[in-house]
Design an enzyme around this catalytic site. Structure first.
Site, short mmCIF file in Angstrom:
data_model
loop_
_atom_site.label_atom_id
_atom_site.label_comp_id
_atom_site.label_asym_id
_atom_site.label_seq_id
_atom_site.Cartn_x
_atom_site.Cartn_y
_atom_site.Cartn_z
N GLY A 1 -5.41 5.41 -34.59
CA GLY A 1 -6.71 5.96 -34.95
C GLY A 1 -6.60 7.07 -35.97
N GLY B 1 -9.05 8.99 -37.17
CA GLY B 1 -10.23 9.85 -37.16
C GLY B 1 -9.85 11.31 -37.11
N PHE B 2 -10.79 12.15 -36.69
CA PHE B 2 -10.55 13.59 -36.67
C PHE B 2 -9.39 13.98 -35.76
CE2 PHE B 2 -14.99 13.45 -38.11
CZ PHE B 2 -14.91 14.28 -39.21
N GLU C 1 -31.64 13.11 -37.80
CA GLU C 1 -31.28 13.25 -39.20
C GLU C 1 -31.71 12.03 -40.01
OE1 GLU C 1 -27.51 16.25 -38.38
OE2 GLU C 1 -27.19 14.09 -38.44
#
Length: 422
Positions: A11, A13-14, A171
């Site tokens: 992964g 990601g962050f 949003e």
């Protein structure tokens, strides 16, 4: 010579990238596996979906990020399972990647609460493909409405429904409403885009339930000013190509977006450990899998409780903190030092925008709303982008939209348009 300790990270990601970053200089070799070749800044993904930013402004090739880290090997591949006895990760290609330490940071995808058939008509927002699909559908709805003769069909094309009123849903609703009511009116001749309806649906009693009630109420009022119709307290019971059923009421709407829930990756199944209803792996306080100290699970894939009993939220700062913590644990083990104490999540605040000039920020004791909150939100997000070019590009796009009201990424390719019509 003895081969270096092998850390396999699944992964990009962050959480995964923070771990790799914090292991720089450690006596390890790292294999980073992801089924996509890029790292994605998900907090701004909705701005790609709503024509504010281009895909290249919030995504970066993983290989490029580690071009100066020879100890890091990047593999493009999809994990199919884990052989715990052999300590190896199995890819879809059939290749097995052995590990000394495994870190699963595989994130989450959309959850349709048992109605996966809704995914085709109500896409979620987790990937660049999702964002461009939503953008394409939103723009095509206006284009098709311009040439539609049937008033009922035209109204359905100009009705946009967002399901789920967390930060992403709020949003999306705010930006789509601004685009319809303020950006597009001068560009169409047969329709008035200001007549478009944007409907935000929330099954719970209020929008943005993770925020303080006063901030939720402010966001509700700001959405109203933008022309967004907010419906709370009633769940969606059906999604079709023709519209959405909210409770017992049907709304004709050709563009639906799903922002109501997530489902974790199969990491818990791969490791043979318990998971909650959302599929999150129930890990120990040091983020390891129970009875498997060489396997860590972090980010949206993991379930770990805070001191107050609430789960650590599935947001980018939490994943980054977990990645940094696991890096400290690995370093301590390699150095023969005591492991750090249990993981402790430090909440750094919750943020959400409403349109292009207002936001809310909840720092706990300090709560901000309005224009000042929007500027703080923007500065914070620019700071966490990767690279000077991306920071400059995003800042310029926002400034241009703020001053001119014009979005810069409103393109539909012919091939994509044809696919939608089919």
């Amino acid at each position: 010579m003895q081969e270096k300790h092998h850390v396999v990270v699944v992964g990009g990601g962050f959480g995964g990238l923070q771990l790799v970053h914090d292991l720089k200089g450690a006596p390890v070799r790292i294999t980073l596996i992801d089924r996509r070749n890029h790292h994605l800044f998900q907090p701004l993904l909705y701005q790609v979906a709503t024509t504010i930013l281009a895909t290249s402004e919030i995504a970066w090739p993983i290989r490029h990020l580690y071009r100066d880290r020879p100890e890091v090997t990047t593999l493009l591949g999809e994990v199919q399972g884990i052989d715990r006895a052999a300590k190896a990760v199995t890819l879809a290609s059939g290749r097995a990647i052995p590990y000394d330490t495994l870190v699963l940071a595989t994130g989450a995808t959309h959850a349709y609460f048992g109605h996966d058939e809704w995914a085709h008509v109500a896409p979620g927002l987790k990937t660049l493909e999702d964002a461009t699909t939503i953008r394409r559908r939103v723009l095509l709805a206006f284009e098709q409405a311009e040439s539609e003769e049937d008033p009922a069909r035209r109204d359905a094309l100009l009705t946009f429904t967002i399901i789920g009123a967390g930060p992403t849903g709020v949003e999306l609703a705010g930006i789509i409403a601004e685009m319809a009511h303020r950006t597009l009116p001068d560009e169409f001749r047969r329709i008035d885009t200001r007549q478009a309806r944007v409907i935000l649906v929330e099954a719970g009693p209020r929008i943005l339930p993770a925020f303080a009630e006063e901030l939720s109420a402010y966001a509700m009022a700001e959405l109203g000013k933008l022309g967004v119709e907010v419906r709370t307290g009633t769940p969606v019971t059906d999604c079709t190509a023709g519209g959405v059923r909210i409770g017992d009421s049907f709304v004709a709407s050709c563009t639906l977006v799903w922002a109501a829930g997530v489902q974790a990756s199969p990491a818990a199944k791969w490791l043979g450990i318990d998971a909650d209803r959302a599929g999150r792996a129930m890990v120990d306080q040091d983020l390891t899998a129970p009875d498997n100290p060489d396997a860590f699970v972090i980010g949206d894939t993991a379930l770990i409780k805070q001191e107050n009993g609430a789960p650590v939220p599935g947001i980018a700062p939490a994943a980054k903190q977990q990645g940094a913590y696991v890096a400290r644990v690995i370093r301590a083990r390699l150095d023969g030092q005591p492991a750090p104490g249990p993981f402790r999540y430090r909440h750094q605040g919750s943020l959400a925008t409403i349109g292009k000039r207002a936001a809310i920020i909840d720092f706990g004791r300090i709560k901000l709303k309005g224009g000042l909150a929007w500027w703080i939100w923007g500065i914070a997000h620019i700071y966490f982008l990767i690279g000077t070019r991306s920071r400059f590009a995003v800042a310029w796009s926002w400034l241009w939209i703020y001053l001119s009201g014009q979005h810069s990424a409103r393109l539909i390719t012919q091939k994509e348009a044809q696919r939608r019509e089919d």
